[in-house]
Design a protein around this motif. Structure first.
Motif, PDB file in Angstrom:
ATOM      1  N   ASP A 286      -2.460  -5.368   7.477  1.00  0.00           N
ATOM      2  CA  ASP A 286      -3.535  -5.160   8.667  1.00  0.00           C
ATOM      3  C   ASP A 286      -3.341  -6.397   9.718  1.00  0.00           C
ATOM      4  OD1 ASP A 286      -5.717  -4.871  10.237  1.00  0.00           O
ATOM      5  OD2 ASP A 286      -7.251  -5.465   8.918  1.00  0.00           O
TER       6      ASP A 286
ATOM      7  N   PRO B 200     -12.645   2.121  15.770  1.00  0.00           N
ATOM      8  CA  PRO B 200     -13.360   2.723  15.010  1.00  0.00           C
ATOM      9  C   PRO B 200     -14.048   4.140  15.658  1.00  0.00           C
ATOM     10  CG  PRO B 200     -14.092   0.695  14.918  1.00  0.00           C
ATOM     11  CD  PRO B 200     -12.870   0.958  15.949  1.00  0.00           C
TER      12      PRO B 200
ATOM     13  N   SER C 177     -10.195  -8.617  10.786  1.00  0.00           N
ATOM     14  CA  SER C 177     -11.212  -7.522  10.707  1.00  0.00           C
ATOM     15  C   SER C 177     -12.438  -8.146   9.576  1.00  0.00           C
ATOM     16  CB  SER C 177     -10.704  -6.389   9.967  1.00  0.00           C
ATOM     17  OG  SER C 177      -9.976  -6.550   8.795  1.00  0.00           O
TER      18      SER C 177
ATOM     19  N   TRP D 271      -6.695   0.316   2.469  1.00  0.00           N
ATOM     20  CA  TRP D 271      -6.015   1.369   3.036  1.00  0.00           C
ATOM     21  C   TRP D 271      -5.992   2.535   2.265  1.00  0.00           C
ATOM     22  CZ3 TRP D 271      -4.387   0.731   7.977  1.00  0.00           C
ATOM     23  CH2 TRP D 271      -4.148  -0.452   8.466  1.00  0.00           C
TER      24      TRP D 271
ATOM     25  N   ARG E 253      -7.787   6.498  11.027  1.00  0.00           N
ATOM     26  CA  ARG E 253      -9.353   6.576  11.647  1.00  0.00           C
ATOM     27  C   ARG E 253      -9.890   5.283  10.910  1.00  0.00           C
ATOM     28  NH1 ARG E 253     -12.500  10.508  13.557  1.00  0.00           N
ATOM     29  NH2 ARG E 253     -14.334   9.354  12.779  1.00  0.00           N
ATOM     30  N   SER E 254     -10.884   4.614  11.347  1.00  0.00           N
ATOM     31  CA  SER E 254     -11.686   3.624  10.784  1.00  0.00           C
ATOM     32  C   SER E 254     -13.212   3.776  10.958  1.00  0.00           C
ATOM     33  CB  SER E 254     -11.322   2.265  11.352  1.00  0.00           C
ATOM     34  OG  SER E 254     -12.324   1.427  11.312  1.00  0.00           O
TER      35      SER E 254
ATOM     36  N   GLU F 128      -6.811   6.081   6.531  1.00  0.00           N
ATOM     37  CA  GLU F 128      -8.308   5.430   6.564  1.00  0.00           C
ATOM     38  C   GLU F 128      -7.998   4.152   6.405  1.00  0.00           C
ATOM     39  OE1 GLU F 128     -11.360   6.159   3.752  1.00  0.00           O
ATOM     40  OE2 GLU F 128     -13.064   6.202   5.514  1.00  0.00           O
ATOM     41  N   ALA F 129      -8.669   3.119   7.155  1.00  0.00           N
ATOM     42  CA  ALA F 129      -8.525   1.768   7.130  1.00  0.00           C
ATOM     43  C   ALA F 129     -10.126   1.598   7.051  1.00  0.00           C
ATOM     44  CB  ALA F 129      -8.017   1.110   8.495  1.00  0.00           C
ATOM     45  N   LYS F 130     -10.462   0.791   6.021  1.00  0.00           N
ATOM     46  CA  LYS F 130     -11.956   0.206   6.202  1.00  0.00           C
ATOM     47  C   LYS F 130     -11.919  -1.121   5.709  1.00  0.00           C
ATOM     48  CE  LYS F 130     -12.410   2.621   1.836  1.00  0.00           C
ATOM     49  NZ  LYS F 130     -12.844   4.032   1.272  1.00  0.00           N
ATOM     50  N   GLN F 131     -13.072  -1.795   5.564  1.00  0.00           N
ATOM     51  CA  GLN F 131     -13.167  -3.003   4.965  1.00  0.00           C
ATOM     52  C   GLN F 131     -13.035  -3.208   3.401  1.00  0.00           C
ATOM     53  OE1 GLN F 131     -16.614  -4.270   7.574  1.00  0.00           O
ATOM     54  NE2 GLN F 131     -15.635  -5.665   8.589  1.00  0.00           N
ATOM     55  N   TRP F 132     -12.073  -3.613   3.010  1.00  0.00           N
ATOM     56  CA  TRP F 132     -10.748  -3.973   3.312  1.00  0.00           C
ATOM     57  C   TRP F 132      -9.629  -3.231   2.462  1.00  0.00           C
ATOM     58  CZ3 TRP F 132     -14.902  -7.045   3.342  1.00  0.00           C
ATOM     59  CH2 TRP F 132     -15.249  -7.906   4.599  1.00  0.00           C
TER      60      TRP F 132
ATOM     61  N   HIS G 164      -9.233  -2.232  12.928  1.00  0.00           N
ATOM     62  CA  HIS G 164      -7.923  -2.626  12.192  1.00  0.00           C
ATOM     63  C   HIS G 164      -6.719  -2.534  13.041  1.00  0.00           C
ATOM     64  CE1 HIS G 164     -10.675  -2.930   8.480  1.00  0.00           C
ATOM     65  NE2 HIS G 164     -11.168  -1.950   8.886  1.00  0.00           N
TER      66      HIS G 164
END
Ligand code: HEA
Ligand code: HEA
Ligand code: CUA
Ligand SMILES: [Cu+2]
Lengths: 301, 550, 207
Positions: free
Chosen positions: A228, A208, A232, A160, A187-188, A154-158, A193
């Protein structure tokens, strides 16, 4: 005379060729360690292009330098050079040769690409909904043929976060067994990302709301950096993680250990920088998207 | 260099007094020559602004930690650096060259639509200042990179309707409108305003390349405009075109963006190919080698440029077949480009070379271009691009083209036509100093970016791992040197324009319609329209270019 | 360069000397028309981009229609289409009249075109009023309003231009030096028409 010219040209070409091959060999040292199968393939291709490129660059630069050194007009020489408008043979040759070279490069690149057989989102790419409807690991993976390590990313701001579905473990460090094909489902939830491990030479954008399948095979134990690669937002640069490639035994042991730990908040660079920034009375910079709170995972270094 | 200029009678001052008045350059003039210089000078201002942003960025990057500016500021800086460099400097300065030179080179008295021309120009300061003023809005300027990819670009952390991204989109659209107006004008001028005898294959290559470049603007810009309009709707009017959580498709924007922005790189380089093609024959005193092929290859590049855009999206989740197809089409561009490169080498070969400043810049630009072209071919190879995409390798590639080839070519062009535009000669010594500072600065600044990228340093980062420090320090030093290098240039231009020696009509003994005119040319350019009877570049053949002029 | 080339060139030279010199130098209206055609070609790419976007969305989105929307009513828009397309013929007739120097005939049919265009806009406004979805109802709502709205803007511009031309027809000596304005407006109108036909097929017919 004619023969002598040809001889000189051949001699020059051979010298250039030798230098180019040398630079081509040198090019391996410009790259990070080869920690995956893919990296070897890519480095060979790169070395080939460096060789070719050096030859072309030296050829052009050499000719220009020669002219500039030896075809200079004298200070008071106001005459013109010879009136040569062109030369059809030459022009055909220097259209044909680049064309053939391009074919060669393209075929070589194609072969390398096929060998890498990276499984990106490929055919799914233009059907975002279709792929996100499918459950994460819908298609059966031919584990009988080739054992795989299945991991959800899972990649999200910010941040992993890596999840090992078979063991139900989460971690902020990516652990991989050596010499086994790794299969990732990425997934994001927010923005695009990019999953990038330079030592593996692999990279894939994570669009996303889609499941992005991705595969590669690490072959060298050690600790590497995951970065990354797709911009992003504010804390983009801080969105990094470590990748540990280890022997199967060490990997199993790590899994077992991680399983013992109960989930706790991991350190998150973006979140902590943001908190520090908010604390300061005089605010530098502008408003930003608030980082996701630090991920709560079983294992964090 | 003035010493080689044949002695000419001093031009009568009085007839030119009015022409030399600086006030014309601050008025709504419809003279293409005034507009050309207005474009060039305005663009240069924006170049300095964006250059200063780059200096701050390189200052930040001289150490691994994010210590000089806040991360949001860094992000804003590279976004506005890229944007202003391209929309405020590149396109306007090239429009300036085209404006000044095309009508003269094809023997026309002005552009086809002089008033449209002036309107197009005056939009440049408008959008340029919008970009700069966006630093003053509450949330700061746009921070999504010059690609402005959604969803990042529509996240809008302030929640205000007046935000940096909004202004950015508006300004880019205005820039697009201005460019379209310019393109319509230039294409019409080239196709319909040529003087008697100026058949296709009597046009100088510069005109060919400008035509090829402006055709790209015409078919490419509307796609970007469409994308920008949709993005604006997403940002400000609640649509979800590119919002994946609401069924939108962010990759579609990437297609819109690159469908224009890839061809746009050829909009920038093609006229510079034209400048090279004008400069080499003059200072090597030989005809352009293979003139017709060089001319036509420009249009082939235009054609190919429309079908390669996906090479910017190899890592974006592009299907395999698309990757392979666009890899091949991209590589094909090296064939028509190679034709040009070899033709220039052939032109120089065996000539009577003079290393005046324009020639130095053209030669340096040529070598840098070949280097950057080769890294371009590496990028187009999908397996390699998968590794270096979005790393400093890409940044190195395009600064080598944009700075090493295009800005070099533009400097060369400015020095070459400076005597024509101003009637004055620049100072050769300062010019040479400028060249060497620029050449060393460029190498030091942009060469280290390649190893950085190969090692895996992503672009658009304000902080990086310490292992990258060495090359970054070198790059920063190079950047500061490059910043310094503009100083001798500015001094040279300003002082020689004010107090330089009279240049005479044709200080380079060059062949071309522009050199048959007085320096600077009269308002109407030609008293009587020329009748062209010879191909361009007739060096070594002593034949007249026209039937009715000197 | 071979001698054949030279001969060819010589010939070309003679031709182009005559051609370029006389035709283009002062043919400002010709230039304007040429420039205008180039502009329209360029403008069409914006529409093409929107169409391409529409097709991509339509073929890849799973919940294409917003909840509660069954589809678009075709009947009224079809009538609207017929009116807009016929106005292309009407404007042509107007042009013919102008060509024959019959100013009143021109004005009549010109005004008729304007009326038809305005009716089209009115019809569209009525349709928009009755729709159950808005600009921000998913990509369907977005593309629908974007396409029809952007096209409507062009129709509106066309009517404005026609209005200007109509007023100009009352100024004396106005069409002495050719009728560039009228021809350009008319060309623009045909362009807007063709775009609408594609748009209609995409949005209404292909459901
Ligand atoms: C402005 C000018 C310009 C020019 C002229 C070029 C020219 C080329 N560029 Fe470059 N490019 C950019 C500006 C430019 N580029 C920019 C701004 C970006 C990044 C944008 C961003 O991401 O922000 C970019 C990014 C970019 C990418 C994307 C990388 C990525 O993001 O992952 C790629 C990939 O294919 C690429 C390829 C090429 C190629 C193949 C050429 C070719 O046209 C080069 C052809 C020339 C030669 C090859 C040399 C001369 C030829 C010979 C001597 C003949 C013999 C040679 C051979 C047979 C090889 N470029
Ligand atoms: C025309 C295009 C152009 C030009 C000329 C340049 C010129 C320069 N660029 Fe460029 N750059 C881009 C286009 C360009 N750039 C683009 C499109 C991007 C991508 C943005 C993105 O990712 O979205 C980019 C990104 C980019 C980055 C990467 C940022 C990142 O990814 O984090 C860097 C980093 O070093 C950089 C540096 C420089 C430097 C040092 C120069 C130097 O050549 C600048 C030299 C400076 C000057 C010429 C002016 C100096 C003036 C002074 C010092 C003051 C003197 C003043 C007086 C005398 C009054 N640029
Ligand atoms: Cu996180 Cu890009
Ligand atoms: Cu490109």
């Amino acid at each position: 005379m004619k023969f002598k010219t040809i001889l000189t040209l051949v001699a020059i070409a051979l010298t250039l060729g030798a230098i180019s091959i040398w630079v081509g060999q040198l090019s391996y040292s410009w790259l990070p360690p080869q920690a995956s199968v893919e990296s070897q393939l890519i480095d060979n291709l790169f070395s080939f292009l460096v060789t070719l490129g050096t030859f072309i660059l030296l050829g052009v630069a050499g000719t220009v330098t020669y002219s500039v050194l030896f075809h200079r007009a004298g200070r008071y020489d106001l005459s013109d050079g010879p009136h040569i408008e062109g030369n059809v043979t030459l022009e055909v040759v220097w259209t044909a040769i680049p064309f053939l070279l391009v074919l060669w490069i393209a075929v070589y690149s194609y072969q390398t690409y096929i060998e890498m057989s990276i499984r990106g989102p490929m055919e799914m790419a233009h059907m975002p909904m279709a792929s996100s409807i499918a459950p994460a690991l819908a298609e059966p993976i031919d584990e009988s043929v080739q054992p795989m390590t299945n991991i959800e990313v899972e990649a999200k701001q910010w941040a992993w976060v890596f999840r090992y579905p078979e063991k139900n473990i989460t971690s902020t460090e990516l652990h991989l067994p050596v010499d086994r094909r790794a299969h990732l489902v990425m997934r994001s939830p927010d923005v695009i990302h990019g999953f990038y491990i330079p030592a593996f030479r692999v990279k894939q954008d994570i669009i996303p709301q889609q499941n992005i399948d991705f595969e590669f095979t690490p072959i060298r134990t050690g600790k590497y950096r995951l970065r990354d690669s797709q911009y992003s937002g504010t804390y983009f640069a801080a969105m990094q993680a470590d990748v540990v490639v280890e022997s199967m035994a060490d990997y199993e042991q790590w899994l077992a250990e991680a399983r013992q730990k109960s989930p706790s908040p991991a350190f998150n660079q973006a979140a902590s920088e943001y908190a520090a920034r908010e604390q300061k009375s005089a605010k530098a910079g502008w408003a930003t998207i608030v980082p996701a709170s630090p991920p709560i995972v079983n294992y964090h270094p | 260099m003035t010493q080689i200029a044949p002695k000419k009678l001093p031009i009568e001052a009085d007839s030119h007094e009015e022409l030399l008045s600086w006030r014309r350059y601050f008025s709504f003039s419809t003279d293409h020559k005034v507009i050309g210089i207005q474009y060039i000078v305005t663009a240069f201002f924006f170049y300095l602004v964006a250059g200063i942003f780059a200096m701050i960025m390189r200052g930040e990057l001289i150490t691994p930690e994010p210590d000089l500016v806040d991360r949001t500021v860094y992000n804003a800086l590279f976004t506005m650096h890229g944007t202003i460099m391209l929309f405020g400097w590149m396109f306007p300065v090239l429009a300036g060259f085209a404006n000044y030179l095309v009508p003269i080179m094809i023997g026309a008295r002005d552009m086809a639509f002089p008033r449209l021309n002036a309107v197009a120009f005056w939009m440049v300061p408008v959008f340029g200042i919008m970009f700069i003023l966006s630093f003053l809005v509450p949330g700061g300027p746009a921070q999504a990179g010059w690609w402005s990819y959604p969803p990042v670009s529509v996240q809008n952390p302030t929640g205000q309707w007046l935000n940096g991204e909004f202004i950015w989109l508006l300004a880019v659209t205005i820039s697009g409108v201005s460019s379209i107006m310019g393109a319509v004008n230039i294409v019409t001028t080239i196709l319909r305003m040529r003087c008697p005898g100026m058949s296709w294959f009597k046009m100088p290559v510069f005109v060919w390349t400008v035509l090829a470049a402006q055709i790209i603007q015409l078919f490419g810009l509307p796609a970007l405009t469409a994308g920008a309009v949709m993005l604006l709707c997403d940002l400000s009017f609640g649509t979800t075109f590119f919002d994946p959580s609401q069924g939108g498709n962010p990759v579609l924007f990437q297609h819109f963006f690159w469908f224009y922005s890839h061809p746009a790189v050829y909009v920038m380089i093609l006229p510079v190919f034209g400048i090279f093609s004008e400069v080499f024959p003059v200072y090597a005193r030989k005809p352009l080698f293979g003139y017709k092929v060089v001319a036509v290859s420009s249009l082939i590049i235009t054609g190919l440029s429309a079908v390669v855009w996906v090479h910017h999206m190899f890592a974006s989740g592009t299907p395999g077949w698309m990757r392979m197809l666009f890899m091949f089409s991209t590589m094909l561009i090296s064939v028509p480009t190679g034709i040009k490169v070899f033709a220039w080498v052939g032109t120089i070969w065996g000539g009577k070379i003079r290393l005046d400043t324009p020639m130095l810049f053209a030669l340096g630009g040529l070598i840098n271009f070949v280097f950057s072209g080769i890294t371009g071919i590496m990028l187009s190879s999908v397996p390699i691009d998968i590794h270096v995409n979005n790393t400093y390798f890409v940044v190195g590639h395009f600064h080598y083209v944009i700075y090493g080839a295009i800005v070099f070519g533009l400097y060369g062009g400015i020095y070459h036509w400076f005597p024509k535009m101003t009637g004055k000669m620049y100072y050769e010594g300062l010019g040479k100093l400028h060249f060497w500072l620029t050449f060393i600065g460029t190498t030091l600044n942009f060469l280290p970016m390649h190893p950085l990228g190969l090692m895996g340093m992503p672009r658009r980062v304000a902080s990086y791992d310490p292992e990258f420090a060495f090359w970054n320090v070198l790059a920063s030093i190079g950047a500061f040197l490059l910043g310094m290098s503009t100083v001798p240039f500015l001094i040279n231009m300003v002082s020689s324009w004010i107090a330089g020696k009279k240049a005479g009509d044709n200080p380079w003994r060059a062949i071309g319609l522009e050199w048959l005119l007085s320096s600077p040319p009269d308002v109407e350019n030609f008293e009587e329209l020329p009748i062209v009877i010879a191909e361009p570049y007739g060096y070594g053949k002593s034949e007249p270019l026209t039937e009715n002029m000197g | 360069m071979t001698s054949i080339d030279r001969a060819l060139d010589q010939e070309q030279l003679e031709q182009s000397k005559q051609a370029t010199a006389q035709e283009n130098e002062h043919d400002e209206a010709g230039n304007s028309m040429f420039g205008f055609v180039i502009f329209l070609l360029s403008e069409s790419v914006i529409f093409l981009s929107f169409f391409a976007g529409f097709i991509v969305y339509k073929t890849t989105t799973s919940d294409w229609l917003p909840p509660g929307v069954e589809g678009l009513e075709v009947r009224e828009p079809a009538i609207n289409t017929v009116i807009l397309v016929s106005s292309s013929f009407v404007i042509y007739i107007a042009e013919r009249y102008l060509h024959d120097k019959n100013l009143w005939g021109f004005r009549f049919f010109w005004l008729l075109t304007m009326a038809m265009g305005s009716y089209f806009l009115y019809g569209q406004a009525v349709e928009w009023q009755s729709l159950k979805f808005g600009f921000s109802s998913g990509v369907f709502g977005g593309t629908f309003y974007l396409l029809t709205g952007f096209h409507g803007l062009h129709v509106f511009t066309g009517i404005l231009l026609q209005g200007i031309m109509l007023i100009r027809s009352f100024l004396s000596d106005n069409y002495e030096n050719g009728q560039f304005g009228v021809e350009a407006t008319s060309l623009f109108w045909h362009f807007v028409d063709v775009i609408w036909i594609i748009l209609f097929v995409l949005i209404y017919v292909w459901q």
